[in-house]
Design an enzyme around this catalytic site. Sequence first.
Site, short mmCIF file in Angstrom:
data_model
loop_
_atom_site.label_atom_id
_atom_site.label_comp_id
_atom_site.label_asym_id
_atom_site.label_seq_id
_atom_site.Cartn_x
_atom_site.Cartn_y
_atom_site.Cartn_z
N ASP A 1 0.89 -1.15 0.00
CA ASP A 1 0.00 0.00 0.00
C ASP A 1 0.93 1.21 0.00
O ASP A 1 2.11 1.08 0.35
CB ASP A 1 -0.89 -0.02 1.25
CG ASP A 1 -1.79 1.20 1.33
OD1 ASP A 1 -2.45 1.53 0.33
OD2 ASP A 1 -1.81 1.83 2.40
N ASP B 1 0.13 5.11 0.96
CA ASP B 1 -0.01 6.05 2.07
C ASP B 1 -0.16 5.28 3.39
O ASP B 1 -1.05 4.47 3.55
CB ASP B 1 -1.22 6.96 1.85
CG ASP B 1 -1.13 7.72 0.53
OD1 ASP B 1 0.00 8.08 0.13
OD2 ASP B 1 -2.18 7.96 -0.10
#
Length: 171
Positions: free
Chosen positions: A8, A10
């Site tokens: 992922d 952020d």
Amino acid sequence: MRPAVFFDRDGVLNEDDGYAFEPSKIRWIEGALEAVQAVNQAGYLAFVVTNQSGVARGFYTEHQIRALHEWMAQQLAEAGAFIDEFAYCPHHPEGTIAQYRQICICRKPQPGMINKLAKRHSVDISRSILIGDKQSDLEAAAAAGIRGHMFQGPDLRSFIVPLLTQLQRMP
């Protein structure tokens, strides 16, 4: 077929400051560059899979996301690391921009981004993992048939190196 690590973005690679799109405001997570480098050195593919509802909400454009990813790739290259491919979902069912206001199979917790990358790059799903910071990341991983791991900081390299060691011991 090669195994992969799906990151992922952020909250995993960079601090989650809410709708990040400007390189000047990106703050890398401690050990993030070294974590990607460790994945590269282990012979794993490295991917980013990120929901970017800021596009659907009118906060920034797809062009700005691609520019940020190019900047991130440059920063990684300077550290001797690389991401094989960045994938993002610009959609959100409550978006204010009509063309992006939709439910789609790419938005996590759906596995669309993972599945597309896995197919395009001949990924060995059985030896692949996803590193996320939200339950929706782990749900997307499970839906794609890979193990998800919740990263809660502070150092991504320290988090991922033991996981890579475990994976490399698997038959």
